[in-house]
Scaffold this active site. Sequence first.
Site, PDB file in Angstrom:
ATOM      1  N   ASN A  85       1.016  -0.898   0.240  1.00 17.76           N
ATOM      2  CA  ASN A  85       0.005   0.274   0.198  1.00 17.76           C
ATOM      3  C   ASN A  85       0.852   1.296  -0.248  1.00 17.76           C
ATOM      4  O   ASN A  85       2.499   0.913  -0.225  1.00 17.76           O
ATOM      5  CB  ASN A  85      -1.230   0.149   1.273  1.00 17.76           C
ATOM      6  CG  ASN A  85      -2.052  -1.254   1.017  1.00 17.76           C
ATOM      7  OD1 ASN A  85      -2.238  -1.232   0.136  1.00 17.76           O
ATOM      8  ND2 ASN A  85      -2.142  -1.769   2.182  1.00 17.76           N
ATOM      9  N   CYS A  94      -3.839  -7.070  -5.490  1.00 15.20           N
ATOM     10  CA  CYS A  94      -4.206  -5.172  -5.746  1.00 15.20           C
ATOM     11  C   CYS A  94      -4.599  -6.022  -7.447  1.00 15.20           C
ATOM     12  O   CYS A  94      -4.605  -5.903  -8.573  1.00 15.20           O
ATOM     13  CB  CYS A  94      -3.656  -4.397  -6.147  1.00 15.20           C
ATOM     14  SG  CYS A  94      -4.647  -2.543  -6.260  1.00 15.20           S
ATOM     15  N   CYS A 245     -10.561   0.649  -7.769  1.00 14.61           N
ATOM     16  CA  CYS A 245     -10.176  -0.862  -6.310  1.00 14.61           C
ATOM     17  C   CYS A 245     -10.528  -1.803  -7.732  1.00 14.61           C
ATOM     18  O   CYS A 245     -11.924  -2.141  -7.906  1.00 14.61           O
ATOM     19  CB  CYS A 245     -10.127  -0.605  -5.563  1.00 14.61           C
ATOM     20  SG  CYS A 245     -10.213  -1.891  -4.825  1.00 14.61           S
ATOM     21  N   GLY A 246      -9.262  -2.763  -7.727  1.00 17.75           N
ATOM     22  CA  GLY A 246      -9.989  -3.638  -8.483  1.00 17.75           C
ATOM     23  C   GLY A 246     -10.998  -4.665  -7.696  1.00 17.75           C
ATOM     24  O   GLY A 246     -12.215  -5.375  -8.256  1.00 17.75           O
TER      25      GLY A 246
END
Length: 313
Positions: A85, A94, A245-246
């Site tokens: 992150n 991610c 955000c996937g």
Amino acid sequence: MTDDTSPLTGLRFSKGHGTGNDFVLMADPDGARPLSTEQIARLCDRHRGLGGDGFIRAVRSRALPEGAAALAENPDAEWFMDYYNADGSLSEMCGNGVRVFIHFLLTQGLVALEDGGELSIGTRAGIKKVARTAAGYRVDMGPWDFIHPSHAAERGVDSVVEAAGLAEPRPALSITMGNPHTVVALEETADLAALDLAGTPAVIPVPPSGTNVEFVLPADPLVTDDVGHISMRVHERGVGETLSCGTGACAAAAATRFWAGAGAPDAWSVAVPGGVVGVRFFPGADGREHVELSGPAVMVAEGVLADGLLQQL
């Protein structure tokens, strides 16, 4: 001048994004240049560093303990996505980052992948299979599940969420995509627009490892031509609000599909501030329901860190 013995001397980087979810990337095939939490946070700083929602190091799986586990699961997983992150904290994976990671490997000449071809890569959330398409990449994100299955089955919710801009706490449902997500359904476009996600939403009770929080607005009508449509904003754990955000899009589609009940479609279009991604549910070879994420990936820059930044790091 920078000390030539510094592990960061001559560090090359690239910058890329998937629907606005952006990352700093570096190739470290032999795992010789690990970065500290502080170094990663500085690189991702949008004022004093390069700026990014996360940091991705491309390492051959054989060079990492986690990669060895990936190779045991699938010997074809030559590359491992070592993901962090923006605050430098370790993360499982991610969804947008997977696509950008593969695109980075391709642009660096580290792998070859034709349209329709597929690669397996290692992540801390297991093996991810990525296929190249005319519009970008599609990723088998693996199975999804409820973080609290009994609560989901009984009530369809397992927590409440408080956030700046919400008039009152809202019920929510927590979904795991290998990393944790808590999904809140909203009723009006104004509710989505009024959110202030600069601060961290309060999730009660919060999952053990923290959580990403998605605020979802279903379209009206929800389904058009057998495709479900939702809009979403997200506060990512350890990052803040991001343009996309996937794994969050997958979790948001999974929760909305569950709430919609029998007859809900398997294909979903998820609009995020940075663009649109596709989500599809399908039976996996392991007997569990898997989620596929599709969307673009773009490389925007590459270079070498300046001495001044290296000294600060």
